[in-house]
Design an enzyme around this catalytic site. Sequence first.
Site, PDB file in Angstrom:
ATOM      1  N   TRP A 126      44.540   9.651 -39.454  1.00 36.80           N
ATOM      2  CA  TRP A 126      43.463  10.353 -40.161  1.00 36.80           C
ATOM      3  C   TRP A 126      43.159  11.691 -39.495  1.00 36.80           C
ATOM      4  O   TRP A 126      42.922  12.690 -40.168  1.00 36.80           O
ATOM      5  CB  TRP A 126      42.212   9.483 -40.242  1.00 36.80           C
ATOM      6  CG  TRP A 126      42.433   8.254 -41.085  1.00 36.80           C
ATOM      7  CD1 TRP A 126      42.306   6.957 -40.675  1.00 36.80           C
ATOM      8  CD2 TRP A 126      42.825   8.209 -42.476  1.00 36.80           C
ATOM      9  NE1 TRP A 126      42.607   6.112 -41.718  1.00 36.80           N
ATOM     10  CE2 TRP A 126      42.924   6.838 -42.826  1.00 36.80           C
ATOM     11  CE3 TRP A 126      43.095   9.173 -43.441  1.00 36.80           C
ATOM     12  CZ2 TRP A 126      43.287   6.421 -44.104  1.00 36.80           C
ATOM     13  CZ3 TRP A 126      43.465   8.758 -44.721  1.00 36.80           C
ATOM     14  CH2 TRP A 126      43.542   7.399 -45.041  1.00 36.80           C
ATOM     15  N   LYS A 141      34.169   1.713 -45.614  1.00 34.00           N
ATOM     16  CA  LYS A 141      34.596   0.914 -44.480  1.00 34.00           C
ATOM     17  C   LYS A 141      33.451   0.023 -43.999  1.00 34.00           C
ATOM     18  O   LYS A 141      33.615  -1.161 -43.844  1.00 34.00           O
ATOM     19  CB  LYS A 141      35.072   1.806 -43.327  1.00 34.00           C
ATOM     20  CG  LYS A 141      36.126   2.837 -43.716  1.00 34.00           C
ATOM     21  CD  LYS A 141      37.484   2.228 -43.998  1.00 34.00           C
ATOM     22  CE  LYS A 141      38.402   3.097 -44.825  1.00 34.00           C
ATOM     23  NZ  LYS A 141      38.861   4.302 -44.166  1.00 34.00           N
ATOM     24  N   ASP A 184      34.680  12.396 -37.538  1.00 30.94           N
ATOM     25  CA  ASP A 184      34.917  11.457 -38.635  1.00 30.94           C
ATOM     26  C   ASP A 184      34.558  10.068 -38.114  1.00 30.94           C
ATOM     27  O   ASP A 184      35.233   9.542 -37.227  1.00 30.94           O
ATOM     28  CB  ASP A 184      36.393  11.523 -39.039  1.00 30.94           C
ATOM     29  CG  ASP A 184      36.784  10.491 -40.102  1.00 30.94           C
ATOM     30  OD1 ASP A 184      35.937   9.670 -40.491  1.00 30.94           O
ATOM     31  OD2 ASP A 184      37.958  10.510 -40.532  1.00 30.94           O
TER      32      ASP A 184
HETATM   33  C1  LIG Z   1      39.764   5.449 -44.525  1.00 31.93           C
HETATM   34  C2  LIG Z   1      39.601   6.609 -43.653  1.00 31.93           C
HETATM   35  C3  LIG Z   1      39.731   7.924 -44.141  1.00 31.93           C
HETATM   36  C4  LIG Z   1      40.101   8.238 -45.571  1.00 31.93           C
HETATM   37  O1  LIG Z   1      39.075   7.884 -46.415  1.00 31.93           O
HETATM   38  P1  LIG Z   1      39.131   8.210 -47.984  1.00 31.93           P
HETATM   39  O2  LIG Z   1      37.718   7.948 -48.387  1.00 31.93           O
HETATM   40  O3  LIG Z   1      40.105   7.245 -48.577  1.00 31.93           O
HETATM   41  O4  LIG Z   1      39.529   9.602 -48.163  1.00 31.93           O
HETATM   42  C5  LIG Z   1      39.507   8.964 -43.254  1.00 31.93           C
HETATM   43  N1  LIG Z   1      39.189   8.734 -41.974  1.00 31.93           N
HETATM   44  C6  LIG Z   1      39.073   7.485 -41.477  1.00 31.93           C
HETATM   45  C7  LIG Z   1      38.709   7.299 -40.036  1.00 31.93           C
HETATM   46  C8  LIG Z   1      39.277   6.387 -42.304  1.00 31.93           C
HETATM   47  O5  LIG Z   1      39.145   5.150 -41.805  1.00 31.93           O
END
Ligand SMILES: *Cc1c(COP(=O)(O)O)cnc(C)c1O
Length: 360
Positions: A101, A195, A171
């Site tokens: 990511w 998540k 993030d």
């Molecule tokens: C799942 C995830 C993403 C991507 O998320 P989307 O909503 O599918 O774009 C980005 N960063 C992390 C840490 C993730 O776990």
Amino acid sequence: MSRVYNFSAGPAVLPEEVLKEAAEEMLDYRGCGMSVMEMSHRSKAYETIIQEAEADLRELMNIPDNYRVLFLQGGASQQFAMIPMNLMKNRVADYIVTGQWAKKAYQEACIYGKANKIASSEDKMFSYIPDCSDLPISEDADYVYICENNTIYGTKFKTLPNTKGKTLVSDVSSCFLSEPVDVTKYGLIYGGVQKNIGPAGVVIVIIREDLITEDVLPGTPTMLKYKIHADNKSLYNTPPAYGIYICGKVFKWLKKQGGLEAMKEYNERKAKVLYDFLDGSGLFRGTVRKEDRSLMNVPFVTGSDELDAKFVKEATAAGFVNLKGHRTVGGMRASIYNAMPIEGVEKLVEFMGKFEAGNA
Ligand SMILES: *Cc1c(COP(=O)(O)O)cnc(C)c1O
């Protein structure tokens, strides 16, 4: 009705209480005679929903007044572009690449300016967090970027990098609300909610006010400007209204659990059950350097692809689902977010013990 233990990395398990409440309110939301899904986002009832959601999130995370909370769409992936478009004033940013990511975010930033990969753990399959105490931070960097919990590889920053005064952007998709955070250490915190908070379709951005300006990269679409969403209190256009409503219920559920201190204590206890088992097992082992282990995503392997596949198959049949590792790394991964009860992990470990005994 029978519910499974869902170890999915995302979309993921939600508190049963929240789902039941949403079901009860499905046809008639508190006397409105309609579902939240059918309601105008400009209605009084919805205004209350979104305002309460923000207030509860602020309380949970102790968000200072000089930070704005935005409920946006496009997932975490949209932020990979939105962050450089809005924050790259000098067109320079430093990225710490600790997984897929972070790498995607880095690659996206390269489209807009000079993105520097100042640290990486790719040499060892992203199985650790690099030392970030004295990195070559660029003199003119607009921000330093991290992915705080690496969903796929199961690592977590236990200490934030030394950004040498530069704005930290993080993030937190897969560790959102799993433990207390000091918001003041960041310029921008964001995460997709699917998540650890709610249904897919909402991304929450917590951003310090001075970073919200008209001074964005030329060509930035209106919908991708933080300012337009901040000025319109996340109601510039139709927001992901139902998703925000569910997030709001999860915030209330978290408050009822005792807030983020209590969640941290619970999550530590829960993860320990699985890590202790892995450390004592003769068949299974964790893949992450111990001091960097995530409380949320726990990858593990047997060392044999056949045994891994057999385990996933038998676990699924026994009601432990979505344990297959990410398609790029194989093995297994148990995601044990806030809403996964400790009983789920205890029963999983019991099942793993039996599998080990039967496959020695
Ligand atoms: C799942 C995830 C993403 C991507 O998320 P989307 O909503 O599918 O774009 C980005 N960063 C992390 C840490 C993730 O776990």
